[in-house]
Design a protein around this motif. Structure first.
Motif, short mmCIF file in Angstrom:
data_model
loop_
_atom_site.label_atom_id
_atom_site.label_comp_id
_atom_site.label_asym_id
_atom_site.label_seq_id
_atom_site.Cartn_x
_atom_site.Cartn_y
_atom_site.Cartn_z
N ALA A 230 0.83 -1.22 0.00
CA ALA A 230 0.00 0.00 0.00
C ALA A 230 0.86 1.26 0.00
CB ALA A 230 -0.91 0.00 1.22
N PHE A 231 2.01 1.20 0.66
CA PHE A 231 2.78 2.43 0.84
C PHE A 231 3.73 2.74 -0.32
CE2 PHE A 231 1.12 1.44 4.96
CZ PHE A 231 0.58 2.67 5.30
N ALA A 232 3.89 1.80 -1.23
CA ALA A 232 4.76 2.08 -2.39
C ALA A 232 4.20 3.28 -3.16
CB ALA A 232 4.86 0.87 -3.30
N THR A 233 2.88 3.29 -3.39
CA THR A 233 2.29 4.42 -4.12
C THR A 233 2.03 5.61 -3.19
OG1 THR A 233 0.17 3.34 -3.82
CG2 THR A 233 1.16 3.17 -5.98
N GLU A 300 -3.24 -17.36 -5.18
CA GLU A 300 -4.44 -17.20 -4.35
C GLU A 300 -5.24 -15.99 -4.85
OE1 GLU A 300 -5.48 -16.12 0.27
OE2 GLU A 300 -3.40 -16.49 -0.30
N PRO A 301 -6.54 -16.18 -5.15
CA PRO A 301 -7.31 -15.04 -5.67
C PRO A 301 -7.51 -13.95 -4.62
CG PRO A 301 -8.69 -17.02 -5.47
CD PRO A 301 -7.31 -17.42 -5.05
N GLY A 302 -7.97 -12.81 -5.04
CA GLY A 302 -8.23 -11.70 -4.13
C GLY A 302 -7.05 -10.75 -4.09
N LEU A 303 -7.32 -9.55 -3.61
CA LEU A 303 -6.27 -8.54 -3.55
C LEU A 303 -5.99 -8.23 -2.07
CD1 LEU A 303 -6.11 -5.43 -5.83
CD2 LEU A 303 -5.56 -5.25 -3.41
N ARG A 304 -4.77 -8.47 -1.65
CA ARG A 304 -4.38 -8.19 -0.27
C ARG A 304 -3.49 -6.95 -0.23
NH1 ARG A 304 -5.12 -13.03 -1.56
NH2 ARG A 304 -3.23 -12.83 -2.80
N LEU A 305 -3.88 -6.03 0.66
CA LEU A 305 -3.15 -4.78 0.79
C LEU A 305 -2.23 -4.93 2.00
CD1 LEU A 305 -3.47 -2.29 -0.87
CD2 LEU A 305 -5.17 -1.47 0.77
N LEU A 306 -0.94 -4.68 1.81
CA LEU A 306 0.02 -4.90 2.89
C LEU A 306 0.61 -3.59 3.38
CD1 LEU A 306 1.86 -7.99 1.33
CD2 LEU A 306 -0.18 -7.95 2.80
N ASP A 307 0.87 -3.53 4.71
CA ASP A 307 1.51 -2.33 5.27
C ASP A 307 3.03 -2.49 5.19
OD1 ASP A 307 2.31 -3.96 7.32
OD2 ASP A 307 0.88 -3.16 8.79
N ARG A 308 3.74 -1.56 5.81
CA ARG A 308 5.21 -1.57 5.68
C ARG A 308 5.82 -2.84 6.25
NH1 ARG A 308 6.21 3.61 4.02
NH2 ARG A 308 4.77 5.17 4.85
N GLY A 310 4.48 -5.73 5.99
CA GLY A 310 3.99 -6.90 5.25
C GLY A 310 2.74 -7.49 5.88
N GLN A 311 2.11 -6.74 6.82
CA GLN A 311 0.87 -7.19 7.45
C GLN A 311 -0.33 -6.66 6.66
OE1 GLN A 311 0.93 -9.26 10.28
NE2 GLN A 311 3.09 -9.26 9.63
N ALA A 312 -1.42 -7.42 6.73
CA ALA A 312 -2.62 -7.00 6.01
C ALA A 312 -3.10 -5.65 6.53
CB ALA A 312 -3.71 -8.05 6.17
N LEU A 313 -3.46 -4.76 5.59
CA LEU A 313 -3.94 -3.43 5.95
C LEU A 313 -5.44 -3.44 5.72
CD1 LEU A 313 -2.65 -0.53 6.52
CD2 LEU A 313 -3.06 -0.12 4.10
N GLN A 314 -6.20 -2.99 6.72
CA GLN A 314 -7.65 -2.95 6.57
C GLN A 314 -8.05 -1.62 5.94
OE1 GLN A 314 -9.19 -5.66 6.90
NE2 GLN A 314 -7.40 -6.66 7.79
N GLY A 315 -9.12 -1.62 5.24
CA GLY A 315 -9.60 -0.35 4.68
C GLY A 315 -10.43 -0.63 3.46
N ARG A 316 -11.31 0.28 3.14
CA ARG A 316 -12.12 0.13 1.94
C ARG A 316 -11.63 1.13 0.92
NH1 ARG A 316 -17.50 1.07 2.24
NH2 ARG A 316 -17.77 -0.33 0.48
N PHE A 317 -11.29 0.63 -0.24
CA PHE A 317 -10.78 1.50 -1.29
C PHE A 317 -11.55 1.25 -2.57
CE2 PHE A 317 -7.45 0.66 1.78
CZ PHE A 317 -7.10 1.95 2.16
N ALA A 318 -12.84 1.50 -2.47
CA ALA A 318 -13.71 1.24 -3.62
C ALA A 318 -13.31 2.18 -4.75
CB ALA A 318 -15.16 1.49 -3.23
N SER A 319 -13.27 1.68 -5.95
CA SER A 319 -12.97 2.54 -7.07
C SER A 319 -14.28 3.06 -7.65
CB SER A 319 -12.13 1.82 -8.12
OG SER A 319 -12.91 0.86 -8.77
N PHE A 320 -14.15 3.97 -8.61
CA PHE A 320 -15.31 4.67 -9.10
C PHE A 320 -16.19 3.77 -9.96
CE2 PHE A 320 -17.78 7.58 -11.64
CZ PHE A 320 -18.28 8.39 -10.62
N ASP A 321 -17.48 3.86 -9.75
CA ASP A 321 -18.46 3.08 -10.51
C ASP A 321 -19.65 4.00 -10.74
OD1 ASP A 321 -20.67 1.52 -11.22
OD2 ASP A 321 -20.03 -0.19 -10.03
#
Ligand code: ADP
Ligand code: MG
Length: 324
Positions: A230-233, A300-308, A310-321
Motif C-alpha cells: 500500500a505504501f509504495a504508491t 491465491e485469488p483476491g487482492l491483499r493490501l500490505l503495510d510496511r 507486510g501485514q494485512a492493511l484494513q480499509g475500503r478502497f472502492a474505485s469509481f463506478d
C-alpha cells in the motif's frame, strides 16, 4: 454558423495517413499488413466527468487523452479517431479553444481526426480511437501470472488530490495545486510506455477509476490474486503532495484513498516477470515515464493490501463506478 460550416471550420484538416478523412459517409483507414486494429471509445459528460465551465482547451486535450490511454494500455500505436459532439450552442471561441487542445494532442501522437458526428444537445464528447498493434502482440488484462511483479507508472492520486482541492475538500498550497491541477485536467497518456512494454508486460490496464479497482479487473481476467504494498504508491504521492511546502502535510488516510482509489490517473498498471526488472526499468527510461513496483501476482485469488511490515492493511478502497 451551421453544422457543416462548424465541421469544416473546426474539425476538418488535410488527411495524412488515413485513406479518407472528414467529408464522406465513412472515413477509410488502411492498417499496415500484419497489424490488428485496436479500437476504443470514451465519453465525457458535463457535470459527470468535468465541471461546467472548464477550460475548453484542457477539455479537448482530456477527451482525446483518455482514449489514447486505452490504446497505451494495449500497447497500440495511435492512428486516427472520430469525434461525436453534442453542443448546446455554437460558441466560436469555445470551439476554437476546444479544437486547439484536442488537435495539439492529436498531432503530438500522429493521430488524425477522420470523422464524427455533430448535434445540438447537452455538452457531451464521445471519441472513438483506432490504433494498430502487430497481430497477437496487444497487451491484455488476461495475461498476469502468479509470481509476476506488478508496476504502476507515474504517481497515482495526484489527479484526485487536485480534484478534492478544487472542490474545497482539501487544502493544498497554491503552488502545489498549480502543479497538480494539470494531472487532473490535462493527463498525459502513457503511449510511449505502452509501446515499450510490448513483449515485456504480461498484462496491462490503464488506471482511470482507481488503482485497486482497475487492478481488480486484471486479476479477474487473469484468474489470479495480488499482494500490494500500500505504501509504495502512497509514499510517491506524499512526496509529490509535499514538494512545495513541508507544512502541506496530508493525512495518511487521504493519501491512501487518493493513491489507491482516486481515479482519473490515466497511468498504466501492468505485470511482468521478475526476470524482466531491468528491461522494465529500461522501457520506463526510454519512454521517459517513471514506473514503480508495487506488488506481486499470487496464485491465491483476491487482492491483499500490505503495510510496511507486510501485514494485512484494513480499509475500503472502492474505485469509481457510475452506477454504484
Ligand atoms: P452523415 O450524415 O453521413 O452522418 P454528417 O453530415 O453527420 O454525415 O457529417 C459529415 C461529415 O463530417 C462526415 O464525414 C463526418 O464524419 C464528419 N463530421 C461530423 N461531425 C464531425 C466532428 N465533430 N468532427 C469531425 N468530423 C465530423
Ligand atoms: Mg451524421
Amino acid at each position: 454558423m451551421g453544422e457543416f460550416d462548424l465541421i469544416a471550420r473546426f474539425f476538418t484538416r488535410p488527411v495524412r495517413r488515413a485513406a479518407l478523412g472528414v467529408g464522406d459517409d465513412c472515413a477509410l483507414l488502411a492498417p499496415a499488413p500484419g497489424m490488428q486494429l485496436a479500437v476504443s471509445s470514451d465519453m465525457l459528460v458535463e457535470g459527470r466527468h468535468f465541471f461546467a465551465g472548464v477550460d475548453p482547451a484542457a477539455l479537448g486535450h482530456k477527451a482525446l487523452a483518455v482514449n489514447l490511454s486505452d490504446l497505451a494500455a494495449c500497447g497500440a500505436r495511435p492512428l486516427a479517431f472520430t469525434l461525436a459532439l453534442a453542443l448546446p450552442r455554437v460558441d466560436e471561441p469555445w470551439l476554437e479553444a476546444f479544437a486547439r487542445g484536442l488537435l495539439a494532442l492529436a498531432d503530438e501522437h500522429g493521430c488524425e481526426l477522420v470523422g464524427g458526428d455533430t448535434t445540438q444537445g447537452p455538452l457531451n464528447i464521445c471519441i472513438t480511437i483506432f490504433g494498430e498493434v502487430p497481430a497477437g502482440q496487444a497487451l491484455l488484462r488476461s495475461g498476469a501470472q502468479a509470481g509476476h511483479d506488478i508496476y504502476v507508472s507515474g504517481t497515482p492520486g495526484e489527479a484526485r488530490l487536485a480534484l478534492d482541492a478544487l472542490r474545497g475538500q482539501l487544502h493544498l498550497p497554491a503552488a502545489t495545486l498549480a502543479r497538480l491541477r494539470p494531472r487532473l485536467e490535462r493527463p498525459t497518456p502513457r503511449v510511449a510506455l505502452g509501446l515499450a512494454l510490448r513483449g515485456l508486460a504480461t498484462s496491462a490496464i490503464d488506471v482511470s477509476d482507481g488503482l485497486l479497482g482497475d487492478l481488480g479487473h486484471v486479476l479477474k481476467a487473469s484468474g489470479v490474486g495480488a499482494d500490494i504494498d500500500a505504501f509504495a504508491t502512497t509514499d510517491l504521492l506524499a512526496s509529490s503532495a509535499c514538494h512545495e511546502s513541508a507544512t502541506g502535510q496530508i493525512d495518511q488516510n487521504t493519501l491512501l484513498q487518493c493513491a489507491l482509489a482516486g481515479g482519473d490517473d490515466y497511468e498504466l498498471a501492468f505485470s511482468a516477470a521478475p526476470a524482466q526488472r531491468g528491461a522494465v526499468q529500461a522501457a520506463a527510461a526510454a519512454s521517459g515515464t517513471p514506473v514503480t513496483r508495487i506488488g506481486r501476482i499470487t496464485q491465491e485469488p483476491g487482492l491483499r493490501l500490505l503495510d510496511r511490515a507486510g501485514q494485512a492493511l484494513q480499509g475500503r478502497f472502492a474505485s469509481f463506478d457510475h452506477f454504484a
